[in-house]
Design a protein around this motif. Structure first.
Motif, PDB file in Angstrom:
ATOM      1  N   TYR A  12      -9.715   4.455 -43.732  1.00 58.28           N
ATOM      2  CA  TYR A  12      -9.691   3.106 -43.156  1.00 58.28           C
ATOM      3  C   TYR A  12      -9.347   3.163 -41.669  1.00 58.28           C
ATOM      4  O   TYR A  12      -8.205   3.347 -41.276  1.00 58.28           O
TER       5      TYR A  12
ATOM      6  N   ALA B 178     -18.176  -0.545 -43.753  1.00 58.06           N
ATOM      7  CA  ALA B 178     -18.015   0.524 -42.772  1.00 58.06           C
ATOM      8  C   ALA B 178     -19.313   0.644 -41.983  1.00 58.06           C
ATOM      9  O   ALA B 178     -20.394   0.790 -42.571  1.00 58.06           O
TER      10      ALA B 178
ATOM     11  N   TYR C 168     -13.453  -0.318 -41.577  1.00 55.93           N
ATOM     12  CA  TYR C 168     -14.069  -1.300 -42.459  1.00 55.93           C
ATOM     13  C   TYR C 168     -13.858  -2.677 -41.830  1.00 55.93           C
ATOM     14  O   TYR C 168     -12.725  -3.110 -41.631  1.00 55.93           O
TER      15      TYR C 168
ATOM     16  N   GLY D 246     -18.891  -0.698 -48.990  1.00 55.36           N
ATOM     17  CA  GLY D 246     -17.549  -0.759 -49.549  1.00 55.36           C
ATOM     18  C   GLY D 246     -17.511  -1.002 -51.042  1.00 55.36           C
ATOM     19  O   GLY D 246     -16.482  -1.444 -51.570  1.00 55.36           O
TER      20      GLY D 246
ATOM     21  N   GLY E 183     -14.806  -4.788 -47.330  1.00 57.59           N
ATOM     22  CA  GLY E 183     -15.171  -4.566 -45.936  1.00 57.59           C
ATOM     23  C   GLY E 183     -16.394  -3.678 -45.864  1.00 57.59           C
ATOM     24  O   GLY E 183     -16.761  -3.002 -46.838  1.00 57.59           O
TER      25      GLY E 183
END
Length: 336
Positions: free
Chosen positions: A69, A299, A178, A277, A297
């Motif tokens: 993250y 990426a 993210y 995600g 989220g």
């Protein structure tokens, strides 16, 4: 805020590493970056109550279920099939840290999973440095990396990454935040547009099999804004988009929109890995006070293409002594 005032100790690891956080502020934006993984731990816009990136207010989850993250991952971001790759006439066997099958993000001690040094900081920028040792993850060469985050007066966050080596090695670095612009538990309210006409189709292990394939008529056609999440029977999104106009010049990569906000990403990189995600499960509470689940989220990772050493026709990731690796990406969130 003076340079000393925006630095704080975030944690001390069991191994004795002191993890620092530096807070950057300029224009309408505030970014918090920690030395562990040179990680973007928090990013906020004035007047928006939630962080625009997934993260944790405490350190421990970054060692477990929240390893990627916001981190800067490498030295070979993304996947290398079987952990095997040719380099200067020999075949390297890299650490297969993804289910014993693929080399992922440089191995279990790649640059996203170790403590960097905060080399320099001001109120609006911070430079981090780390050296990955010869043999790390099976990679040859001592690879010296720097990552400089800076906020401009518009609140745009620019990340410049450089690398040098003392022996031929692979170098493909990616920023792995993210993003979630509306603060809700999923990406259902988000749309994405990517400046690409082709992508890399992958096998069941997310390894590309061929060259770029046209996006037209596929689930992955984001040439116009469209929803990221789709019906449960739709293929998952964890693919490399082959950006238009490849080269070393900054150009648009994508636009993410939700709840009256838009994130525009520009980059020098030839590829953009987008992961929806779907497998997220942070277990620990994040910035929202609750754990992050699937599709919490997206990426969006500027980088070179995955498994490049095994595909001579892809943009290559070999770095030799005397050369300097350089990537620049800009992340700009505005109201629309």
């Amino acid at each position: 805020m003076t340079p000393d005032e925006n630095r704080e100790i975030f944690a001390t690891t069991p191994e004795g590493d002191v993890v620092e956080i530096v807070t950057l502020q300029n224009g309408p934006a505030t970014a918090r970056v920690m030395t562990w993984g040179a990680t973007l731990q928090d990013f906020r816009l004035d007047g928006i109550e939630h962080s625009l990136v997934l993260g944790s207010p405490v350190f421990e989850p970054y060692r477990t279920r929240m390893r990627n993250y916001g981190a800067i991952v490498g030295r070979a971001a993304n996947r290398i099939a079987g952990g095997r790759a040719p380099l200067n006439g020999t075949t390297l066997q890299l650490e297969t840290n993804e289910e014993g099958r693929t080399a992922l993000h440089g191995g279990s001690d790649g640059c996203g999973y170790i403590n960097w040094q905060l080399a320099e900081a001001s109120a609006t920028s911070a430079r981090f440095a780390v050296t990955l040792a010869d043999g790390q993850g099976g990679h040859p060469g001592n690879l010296a990396l720097t990552a400089t985050y800076s906020l401009d007066a518009e609140g745009a966050l620019t990340l410049e990454i450089t690398g040098t080596t003392d022996a031929p090695t692979f170098c493909n670095i990616a920023h792995h935040s993210y993003w979630n612009l509306d603060g809700t538990p999923t990406l259902d309210g988000h749309t994405l547009q990517v400046d690409a006409d082709s992508y890399l189709a992958v096998d069941a292990h997310k390894i590309p099999q061929n060259g770029p394939a046209p996006l037209a008529g596929t689930r992955f056609d984001f040439r116009q804004p469209r929803a990221i999440t789709m019906a449960t029977d739709a293929p998952g999104l964890d693919h490399n988009f082959c950006l238009r106009d490849p080269g070393t010049v900054m150009r648009p990569a994508c636009t993410l929109r939700a709840a009256g906000l838009q994130l525009e990403i520009d980059t020098t990189e030839p590829g953009l890995q987008v992961y929806d995600g779907s497998g997220l499960n942070s277990e620990a509470p994040g910035h929202t006070g609750k754990p992050y689940g699937p599709h919490a989220g997206v990426a969006i990772e500027p980088q070179h293409w995955p498994d490049a050493p095994n595909h001579p026709d892809y943009p290559q990731i070999t770095l030799n002594p005397g050369q300097t690796y350089r990537q620049v990406s800009r992340f700009h969130v505005t109201r629309i």
